[in-house]
Design an enzyme around this catalytic site. Sequence first.
Site, PDB file in Angstrom:
ATOM      1  CG  HIS A   8     -33.170   0.445  43.549  1.00 32.09           C
ATOM      2  ND1 HIS A   8     -33.696  -0.722  44.039  1.00 32.09           N
ATOM      3  CD2 HIS A   8     -34.091   0.933  42.682  1.00 32.09           C
ATOM      4  CE1 HIS A   8     -34.890  -0.939  43.497  1.00 32.09           C
ATOM      5  NE2 HIS A   8     -35.142   0.057  42.658  1.00 32.09           N
ATOM      6  CE  LYS A  12     -28.296   6.187  41.137  1.00 29.59           C
ATOM      7  NZ  LYS A  12     -29.151   5.319  40.383  1.00 29.59           N
ATOM      8  CB  THR A  34     -31.500   4.985  34.563  1.00 25.30           C
ATOM      9  OG1 THR A  34     -30.615   4.328  35.474  1.00 25.30           O
ATOM     10  CG2 THR A  34     -32.670   4.065  34.236  1.00 25.30           C
ATOM     11  N   GLY A  35     -30.192   7.716  33.632  1.00 29.17           N
ATOM     12  CA  GLY A  35     -29.348   8.898  33.624  1.00 29.17           C
ATOM     13  C   GLY A  35     -28.194   8.944  34.596  1.00 29.17           C
ATOM     14  CB  THR A  36     -28.052   9.303  38.278  1.00 30.00           C
ATOM     15  OG1 THR A  36     -28.952  10.401  38.203  1.00 30.00           O
ATOM     16  CG2 THR A  36     -26.986   9.578  39.316  1.00 30.00           C
ATOM     17  CB  THR A  37     -27.166   4.225  36.802  1.00 34.34           C
ATOM     18  OG1 THR A  37     -27.999   4.243  37.964  1.00 34.34           O
ATOM     19  CG2 THR A  37     -26.344   2.952  36.775  1.00 34.34           C
ATOM     20  CB  SER A  54     -32.922  10.310  36.418  1.00 35.91           C
ATOM     21  OG  SER A  54     -31.719  10.999  36.229  1.00 35.91           O
ATOM     22  N   GLY A  55     -34.134   7.410  36.531  1.00 36.67           N
ATOM     23  CA  GLY A  55     -35.226   6.505  36.885  1.00 36.67           C
ATOM     24  C   GLY A  55     -36.515   7.216  37.259  1.00 36.67           C
ATOM     25  CG  ASP A  60     -38.098   2.924  35.449  1.00 37.60           C
ATOM     26  OD1 ASP A  60     -38.248   4.142  35.200  1.00 37.60           O
ATOM     27  OD2 ASP A  60     -38.896   2.288  36.161  1.00 37.60           O
ATOM     28  CG  ASP A  80     -31.613  -0.945  48.848  1.00 38.48           C
ATOM     29  OD1 ASP A  80     -31.676  -1.970  49.551  1.00 38.48           O
ATOM     30  OD2 ASP A  80     -31.496   0.193  49.322  1.00 38.48           O
ATOM     31  CG  HIS A  87     -36.491   8.832  44.382  1.00 30.61           C
ATOM     32  ND1 HIS A  87     -36.247   8.646  45.728  1.00 30.61           N
ATOM     33  CD2 HIS A  87     -35.285   8.748  43.767  1.00 30.61           C
ATOM     34  CE1 HIS A  87     -34.946   8.469  45.909  1.00 30.61           C
ATOM     35  NE2 HIS A  87     -34.345   8.525  44.742  1.00 30.61           N
ATOM     36  CG  ASP A  90     -42.132  -1.026  39.791  1.00 33.44           C
ATOM     37  OD1 ASP A  90     -41.715  -1.863  40.617  1.00 33.44           O
ATOM     38  OD2 ASP A  90     -43.211  -1.140  39.196  1.00 33.44           O
ATOM     39  NE  ARG A  96     -46.233  -7.581  35.071  1.00 35.54           N
ATOM     40  CZ  ARG A  96     -46.179  -6.305  35.507  1.00 35.54           C
ATOM     41  NH1 ARG A  96     -45.908  -5.324  34.665  1.00 35.54           N
ATOM     42  NH2 ARG A  96     -46.398  -6.024  36.765  1.00 35.54           N
TER      43      ARG A  96
END
Length: 138
Positions: A8, A12, A34-37, A54-55, A60, A80, A87, A90, A96
């Site tokens: 989140h 990061k 994911t993209g930014t991370t 990106s998420g 995700d 977080d 945005h 999840d 799960r």
Amino acid sequence: MNIALIAHDKKKDDLVQFATAYKLTFAKHHLFATGTTGMRIQEATGLPITRFQSGPLGGDQQIGAMIAQNNMDAVFFFRDPLTAQPHEPDITALVRLCDVYSIPLATNMGTAELLIRGIDEGLLDWRKIVNEKSDENE
């Protein structure tokens, strides 16, 4: 091993710091993020990372698809719990899926420390057997 890295927004920096601290361990495995991370970890560590969207754009879910195909061996999702934004990815769906496929999941620095040490010490070698069986069934 295939390892996913997600965070989140407010976590990061923590995940980048963690990946930097354990760069030598992560360098031995295939990393997905994911993209930014993923971009931030790549810039900080120089590690090769397969980056998904990106998420908010479904990254995700792309990682979730790998889990559902039993193609992910560990997930580091620094979440977080107090101020996650609408945005952001999840975590519920990924938790799960990790539970369904018995994929180790670390959601904070404490469990991440234990998981990375387990990876480093070969305690997740049982995943190799799962992956070999998965390859045989294809």
